[in-house]
Design a protein around this motif. Structure first.
Motif, PDB file in Angstrom:
ATOM      1  N   ASN A 124      44.317  17.726 -32.897  1.00 51.04           N
ATOM      2  CA  ASN A 124      45.536  18.703 -33.283  1.00 51.04           C
ATOM      3  C   ASN A 124      46.831  18.345 -32.895  1.00 51.04           C
ATOM      4  N   LEU A 125      47.637  17.915 -33.665  1.00 54.06           N
ATOM      5  CA  LEU A 125      48.984  17.476 -33.245  1.00 54.06           C
ATOM      6  C   LEU A 125      49.688  18.196 -32.211  1.00 54.06           C
ATOM      7  N   GLU A 126      49.676  19.411 -32.414  1.00 55.33           N
ATOM      8  CA  GLU A 126      50.286  20.259 -31.083  1.00 55.33           C
ATOM      9  C   GLU A 126      49.628  20.147 -30.035  1.00 55.33           C
ATOM     10  N   ILE A 131      49.327  17.536 -24.428  1.00 55.36           N
ATOM     11  CA  ILE A 131      48.581  16.761 -23.351  1.00 55.36           C
ATOM     12  C   ILE A 131      49.467  15.353 -22.946  1.00 55.36           C
ATOM     13  N   GLN A 132      50.124  14.938 -23.985  1.00 53.53           N
ATOM     14  CA  GLN A 132      51.032  13.749 -23.689  1.00 53.53           C
ATOM     15  C   GLN A 132      51.994  14.161 -22.766  1.00 53.53           C
ATOM     16  N   HIS A 215      40.457   3.514 -37.175  1.00 53.60           N
ATOM     17  CA  HIS A 215      41.362   4.639 -37.643  1.00 53.60           C
ATOM     18  C   HIS A 215      40.859   5.938 -38.249  1.00 53.60           C
ATOM     19  N   GLN A 216      39.826   6.120 -37.693  1.00 59.29           N
ATOM     20  CA  GLN A 216      38.994   7.710 -38.362  1.00 59.29           C
ATOM     21  C   GLN A 216      39.621   8.867 -37.416  1.00 59.29           C
ATOM     22  N   LEU A 217      40.550   8.879 -36.529  1.00 56.20           N
ATOM     23  CA  LEU A 217      40.883   9.903 -35.624  1.00 56.20           C
ATOM     24  C   LEU A 217      42.443  10.105 -36.515  1.00 56.20           C
ATOM     25  N   PRO A 218      42.554  11.571 -36.913  1.00 51.07           N
ATOM     26  CA  PRO A 218      43.724  11.974 -37.540  1.00 51.07           C
ATOM     27  C   PRO A 218      44.766  12.177 -36.348  1.00 51.07           C
ATOM     28  N   ILE A 219      45.179  11.112 -35.657  1.00 57.12           N
ATOM     29  CA  ILE A 219      46.245  11.315 -34.576  1.00 57.12           C
ATOM     30  C   ILE A 219      47.509  10.368 -34.867  1.00 57.12           C
ATOM     31  N   PRO A 220      48.644  10.716 -34.483  1.00 52.83           N
ATOM     32  CA  PRO A 220      49.770  10.155 -34.689  1.00 52.83           C
ATOM     33  C   PRO A 220      49.893   8.428 -34.084  1.00 52.83           C
ATOM     34  N   ALA A 221      50.483   7.799 -34.527  1.00 52.11           N
ATOM     35  CA  ALA A 221      50.735   6.462 -33.858  1.00 52.11           C
ATOM     36  C   ALA A 221      51.427   6.647 -32.474  1.00 52.11           C
ATOM     37  N   GLY A 222      51.134   5.583 -31.461  1.00 54.67           N
ATOM     38  CA  GLY A 222      51.805   5.807 -30.358  1.00 54.67           C
ATOM     39  C   GLY A 222      50.986   6.623 -29.346  1.00 54.67           C
TER      40      GLY A 222
END
Length: 353
Positions: A124-126, A131-132, A215-222
């Motif tokens: 989840n993007l949020e 976490i970052q 690239h199977q995880l829907p997570i953003p670059a970086g």
């Protein structure tokens, strides 16, 4: 004939003598429950309700072993590593009965449905951004979503393929790959490889590797993980410089080490809560793996329910089963990963004159 009838008369079954069983909820306070079972009253009930349908008694016998008792026995075993203490706790059961109850509970706890519910990699993007931010506040290292490391859990010498379970410190073990976030929650765990297996191979064979590489995880670059030099350097997995030069490379390594220490402390907390992981698990490797997975799931349940132990406030202790000296990964680091690391280090950790 009369003699045979007399012998049959003496074969009347004696009534079974049931020993009194301990009511742990009535006997112990929350503090005492956490000390003995590593969970408080609410935690014990929560775990019991998770597995009740699978481990509940199928009979209506008055002395059947209840789901609550099975969970308590299992937690007592995991918290001490000594199955004999379950009997010593006045559960009022024979050792074979206790062993069967613990096996049944471990099977239920490590079922795929429960595993996937409590151990999940963030997508989840949020949640990823949160976490970052938590990792960034540790040492200013950007983009970190998790930290990864391996730890060895000692087991008794198995009957088959005994030699492959001997690790570099010459004891039998399972090499466990663990991934933590900044709040010491386990995000991925692999507990099936013999002790002689290199950390980098465990990662390469894991679902996490496949998910990032393909690239199977829907997570953003970086987004990236941090690992030690036992792993290959990739765009999504950053390792320290082996021979850092003065300046940005040394600054990168300092921030990397401080941030990656989360996984070392996380493993310490896991083993401190469940002492079965500190000693020697006297089970076959397949059953030992279930013990390890169950401890990982229960650790996350404790995090979710905010069940802390007094030991969590103390300083870390050395892991007696840890291998302090790691081997660099074979063919360590694709060139793309090395270049990405150097570019990030220059941009983030370059010290202006």
């Amino acid at each position: 004939m009369a003699e045979q009838q007399q012998q049959r008369a003496f074969r009347i079954r004696r009534p079974r003598n049931f020993r009194p069983r301990l009511d742990i909820f009535g006997e112990y306070s929350d503090t005492e429950l956490k000390k003995r079972y590593r969970l408080d009253r609410n935690g014990l009930m929560y775990v019991t309700n998770l597995v009740r349908d699978e481990i509940g008694s199928r009979t209506q016998r008055s002395h059947a072993v209840t789901a609550d008792m099975k969970v308590a026995m299992t937690l007592r075993y995991l918290s001490t590593g000594k199955m004999q203490l379950c009997n010593g706790d006045d559960f009022g059961l024979s050792q074979p009965t206790i062993s069967r109850a613990i096996t049944q509970t471990l099977d239920a706890l490590t079922a795929e449905l429960i595993l996937s519910r409590f151990i999940q990699f963030p997508v989840n993007l949020e949640e990823i951004r949160d976490i970052q931010g938590e990792f960034l506040r540790i040492a200013g290292f950007p983009g970190v979503v998790s930290v990864v490391d391996g730890t060895h859990v000692r087991i008794v010498a198995p009957k088959e393929y005994e030699e492959v379970y001997v690790n570099r410190k010459n004891f039998h073990s399972i090499n466990v790959q663990v991934v933590f976030d900044a709040k010491y929650q386990i995000r991925d765990i692999v507990a099936r490889w013999p002790g002689s297996t290199h950390d980098s191979r465990i990662l390469r064979e894991s679902g996490l590797w496949q998910a990032f590489e393909n690239h199977q995880l829907p997570i953003p670059a970086g987004c990236h993980l941090l690992g030690d030099s036992g792993y290959p350097c990739k765009r999504w997995l950053l390792t320290p410089y082996l021979r850092p030069q003065e300046g940005y490379q040394e600054a990168f390594n300092r921030a990397h080490k401080k941030t990656r220490s989360v996984v070392e402390r996380g493993i310490s907390l896991l083993k401190r809560r469940f002492h079965v992981l500190h000693g020697e698990i006297r089970l076959a490797p397949e059953k030992a793996a279930k013990v390890i997975m169950a401890c990982g799931i229960l650790h996350n349940i404790c995090k979710r329910l905010n069940i802390q132990l007094e030991e969590e406030e103390e300083e870390d202790v050395d892991d007696p089963n840890g291998l302090d000296v790691f081997q660099p990964a074979p063919n360590a680091g694709a060139q793309e990963g090395v270049l990405f690391r150097d570019n990030l280090a220059r941009n983030i950790f370059m010290i202006e004159d």
